[in-house]
Design a protein around this motif. Structure first.
Motif: not given
Ligand code: MG
Ligand code: C2E
Ligand code: MG
Ligand code: MG
Length: 291
Positions: A58-60, A117-119, A149-151, A179-181, A200-202
């Protein structure tokens, strides 16, 4: 007459500039107050297996419950929080709330999945992000494997060595790193490998191109084969249609996230998703006749 009009205009310009500054200061003060008064709430968006629809994480995603404005989306305040340094306090609030939520679900016997969690890049280069995550997890008696962690790529480009040190500190504490975006920045795959990122999150801009043009698939295909060769998993963000899911399945994408599965939802609804576990809106999209 004309001269005084011009002068008036200048005054108007001046005063509208100070209006903007005033609005910004008001916003900054409101944000400061929001931190003191605890006006932030986390919503959660599921990330699922692209093949089975099983819930993986789950992404917060933080929202500001403003007393007059209502629910304010992060786009409207994250960059101000970053510019003013308030992001450090906000980051702590988000982390604490995510850990407390996991502890609550755990106590209720809900089958848990990791919360990601987005950092912000501003939370790096402080030399203690690994420690603060570990401390918060320990305080709530939460296993580090339950937090990711998503960065963004830009965060990894900054002060290279510091970022690498902080990322490895997080990793040593057992926290997964995503890795986000991905695709919107300038990180190289060798950099990602050096930093030992787990996945990786594309970015959803690329997902939006799928099934629109053949080139859209080329990007995914290339990233997927390189990421897999380097031991990283690939998540497609912003999946909105069944057609996009089908293409991603045919490309062996690992996981998907997006409105096709669910929008970000409050904790109580996220709990229902955790209990349901398999979240494809239809039982087996691959078995359906082609659209
Ligand atoms: Mg994110
Ligand atoms: P993100 O981390 O890339 O999160 C995904 C964003 O895309 C979320 O927007 C989500 O609601 C949206 N989204 C998900 N699926 C779809 C879809 O199928 N279609 C479309 N059009 N959009 C979709 P949200 O919640 O407004 O968050 C925006 C950004 O704010 C996040 O992007 C993240 O960068 C930032 N953010 C959110 N929460 C936090 C936080 O706690 N800390 C920090 N530093 N940043 C945060
Ligand atoms: Mg993203
Ligand atoms: Mg790895």
């Amino acid at each position: 007459q004309a001269k005084s009009e011009g002068k008036g205009k200048f005054h108007f310009y001046e005063s509208s500039l100070s209006e903007a500054l005033k609005a910004r200061l008001d916003m900054e003060r409101a944000l400061q107050q929001a931190i003191v008064q605890d006006q932030f709430v986390l919503h959660y968006q599921p990330r699922v297996s692209a093949t089975t629809g099983e819930l993986r994480a789950l992404e917060a995603l933080v929202r500001w419950q403003h007393p007059e404005l209502g629910m304010v989306p992060p786009m409207a305040f994250i960059s101000l929080a970053e510019e003013t340094g308030l992001i450090l306090k906000l980051g702590e609030i988000v982390l604490a709330q995510a850990c407390a939520q996991l502890a609550e679900w755990k106590a209720a016997g809900i089958p848990l999945v990791p919360v990601s969690i987005n950092v912000s890049p501003y939370q790096f280069n402080r030399g203690n992000i690994g420690e603060s995550f570990a401390a918060c997890l320990a305080r709530h008696d939460i296993d580090p494997s339950l937090v990711e962690i998503e960065i963004t790529e830009s965060a990894m480009i900054g002060e290279q060595d510091d970022v690498a040190t902080e990322l490895s500190s997080l990793r040593e504490h057992g926290i997964q790193l995503l890795v986000d975006d991905f695709g919107t920045g300038y990180s190289s795959l060798s950099q990602l490998q050096r930093l030992d990122m787990d996945g990786l999150k594309i970015d959803r801009a690329f997902t939006g191109q799928l099934s629109k043009s053949p080139e859209g698939e080329v990007f995914f295909r290339a990233i997927m084969s390189m990421a897999h060769a380097l031991g990283m998993s690939v998540v497609a963000e912003g999946v909105e249609t069944e057609e996009q899911l089908r293409v991603l399945q045919s490309l062996s994408c690992d996981e998907i996230q997006g409105y096709f599965i669910s929008r970000p939802v409050p904790a109580a609804e996220a709990q229902v998703l955790m209990q349901r576990r398999y979240l494809f809106p239809v039982a087996d999209p691959l078995a359906l006749p082609a659209a």
